[in-house]
Design an enzyme around this catalytic site. Sequence first.
Site, mmCIF file in Angstrom:
data_model
loop_
_atom_site.group_PDB
_atom_site.id
_atom_site.type_symbol
_atom_site.label_atom_id
_atom_site.label_comp_id
_atom_site.label_asym_id
_atom_site.label_seq_id
_atom_site.Cartn_x
_atom_site.Cartn_y
_atom_site.Cartn_z
ATOM 1 N N GLU A 1 1.017 20.040 13.022
ATOM 2 C CA GLU A 1 2.472 20.136 13.112
ATOM 3 C C GLU A 1 3.143 19.217 12.097
ATOM 4 O O GLU A 1 2.554 18.232 11.669
ATOM 5 C CB GLU A 1 2.946 19.731 14.517
ATOM 6 C CG GLU A 1 2.617 20.753 15.574
ATOM 7 C CD GLU A 1 2.466 20.121 16.955
ATOM 8 O OE1 GLU A 1 3.023 19.025 17.156
ATOM 9 O OE2 GLU A 1 1.793 20.723 17.790
ATOM 10 N N TYR B 1 -8.379 2.556 32.809
ATOM 11 C CA TYR B 1 -9.211 2.375 31.608
ATOM 12 C C TYR B 1 -10.659 2.759 31.858
ATOM 13 O O TYR B 1 -11.337 3.236 30.945
ATOM 14 C CB TYR B 1 -9.087 0.945 31.067
ATOM 15 C CG TYR B 1 -7.822 0.792 30.261
ATOM 16 C CD1 TYR B 1 -7.717 1.344 28.988
ATOM 17 C CD2 TYR B 1 -6.715 0.160 30.805
ATOM 18 C CE1 TYR B 1 -6.549 1.261 28.264
ATOM 19 C CE2 TYR B 1 -5.536 0.062 30.087
ATOM 20 C CZ TYR B 1 -5.454 0.615 28.813
ATOM 21 O OH TYR B 1 -4.287 0.544 28.102
ATOM 22 N N THR C 1 -2.022 11.956 13.122
ATOM 23 C CA THR C 1 -1.093 10.977 13.692
ATOM 24 C C THR C 1 0.317 11.360 13.305
ATOM 25 O O THR C 1 0.564 11.826 12.187
ATOM 26 C CB THR C 1 -1.402 9.540 13.215
ATOM 27 O OG1 THR C 1 -0.354 8.673 13.665
ATOM 28 C CG2 THR C 1 -1.519 9.453 11.707
ATOM 29 N N ALA D 1 -7.837 18.236 11.925
ATOM 30 C CA ALA D 1 -8.833 17.518 11.116
ATOM 31 C C ALA D 1 -10.159 18.270 11.095
ATOM 32 O O ALA D 1 -10.821 18.348 10.065
ATOM 33 C CB ALA D 1 -9.028 16.110 11.674
ATOM 34 N N CYS E 1 -11.442 -12.031 27.855
ATOM 35 C CA CYS E 1 -10.814 -12.814 28.911
ATOM 36 C C CYS E 1 -9.400 -13.198 28.519
ATOM 37 O O CYS E 1 -9.142 -13.614 27.393
ATOM 38 C CB CYS E 1 -11.650 -14.064 29.201
ATOM 39 S SG CYS E 1 -10.897 -15.110 30.470
ATOM 40 N N ASP F 1 -11.340 5.178 20.966
ATOM 41 C CA ASP F 1 -12.400 5.975 21.586
ATOM 42 C C ASP F 1 -13.772 5.844 20.918
ATOM 43 O O ASP F 1 -14.747 6.436 21.389
ATOM 44 C CB ASP F 1 -11.989 7.458 21.651
ATOM 45 C CG ASP F 1 -11.642 8.040 20.277
ATOM 46 O OD1 ASP F 1 -12.221 7.603 19.262
ATOM 47 O OD2 ASP F 1 -10.785 8.943 20.235
ATOM 48 N N CYS G 1 -13.732 -18.696 34.388
ATOM 49 C CA CYS G 1 -12.837 -19.742 33.852
ATOM 50 C C CYS G 1 -11.479 -19.729 34.546
ATOM 51 O O CYS G 1 -10.646 -20.596 34.290
ATOM 52 C CB CYS G 1 -12.646 -19.535 32.348
ATOM 53 S SG CYS G 1 -11.503 -18.201 31.949
ATOM 54 N N HIS H 1 -6.017 -0.763 17.090
ATOM 55 C CA HIS H 1 -5.621 -0.999 18.484
ATOM 56 C C HIS H 1 -6.798 -1.466 19.339
ATOM 57 O O HIS H 1 -6.747 -1.397 20.553
ATOM 58 C CB HIS H 1 -4.988 0.269 19.071
ATOM 59 C CG HIS H 1 -3.679 0.629 18.436
ATOM 60 N ND1 HIS H 1 -3.021 1.815 18.673
ATOM 61 C CD2 HIS H 1 -2.893 -0.047 17.558
ATOM 62 C CE1 HIS H 1 -1.896 1.854 17.967
ATOM 63 N NE2 HIS H 1 -1.799 0.738 17.283
ATOM 64 N N ASN I 1 -2.291 17.599 9.611
ATOM 65 C CA ASN I 1 -1.759 17.643 10.971
ATOM 66 C C ASN I 1 -1.356 19.087 11.273
ATOM 67 O O ASN I 1 -0.799 19.752 10.410
ATOM 68 C CB ASN I 1 -0.523 16.716 11.073
ATOM 69 C CG ASN I 1 -0.296 16.253 12.492
ATOM 70 O OD1 ASN I 1 -0.178 17.063 13.410
ATOM 71 N ND2 ASN I 1 -0.241 14.955 12.680
HETATM 72 ZN ZN LIG Z 1 -12.418 -16.747 30.638
#
Ligand SMILES: [Zn+2]
Length: 253
Positions: A210, A63, A184, A226, A123, A100, A146, A115, A208
């Site tokens: 495709e 990530y 999408t 796009a 956390c 993003d 914690c 998402h 799109n």
């Molecule tokens: Zn925490």
Amino acid sequence: MNELIATLRAGKSVFVLTGSGISAESGLPTFRGVGGLWRTHRVEELASPEGFARDPVLVWTWYNERRGAHERAQPNAGHFAMAQLEDVLDDFTLATQNVDSLHLRAGSRNVLELHGSLRQARCTHCSAGRSLGTAGLPLDEIDHACGGRWRPDIVWFGESLPQDVWQRAREAAARADVILVVGTSAVVYPAAALATNYNRRAFVAEINPEATPISNRVACALRGSAAQVLPRIVAALSSGETASPDLFVRPCG
Ligand SMILES: [Zn+2]
């Protein structure tokens, strides 16, 4: 396209669903294509609660690479056109499956990040949040005081979408006069359901390069990226001109 333009002009409410395709021309080709670790690991190892529990350093390494790639990327003409579209419409909601942040950086305001985003970590135990810098999370700071761990504030495989965001997206899709499905493949549920499941009356257009599983169910399929198509829609909307039909396999009037 002219029917789409006319419907957009008349429409009071527009709902847009975007996916990774809109960020392709910003150099972020696909979910799997960013960061090198996807080549040697299954995506489920990198993007699931189980994978994170097993190897949080591996997951954060991936990530952090993606976060860096997002920072280096710039919004493209498709993102900017989307922000311009919002400026000329009364009720505009953009739901994106992308993490993003490029829609926000391009100036879109009413953005629902289905998402989540990579701007934040949260956390696993106490749900506290912290912002992520351009390098992501330092690998020696994964443990939270914690007893929990910082994780990316995004939706992983096997997890539900955030309820409040999902509810707002459903409502926006249900009241829309026009629904645009952009970059999408509309196969990842439940987000894909927003394209066609909550509104039988809206004019649905797909943008799109495709064909997708919903191409034959939409009113209008525009075959282009796009970045190619959206600026032309915005230009036609604001100038009153008609758009050339060369991009369309399914004529839109
Ligand atoms: Zn925490």
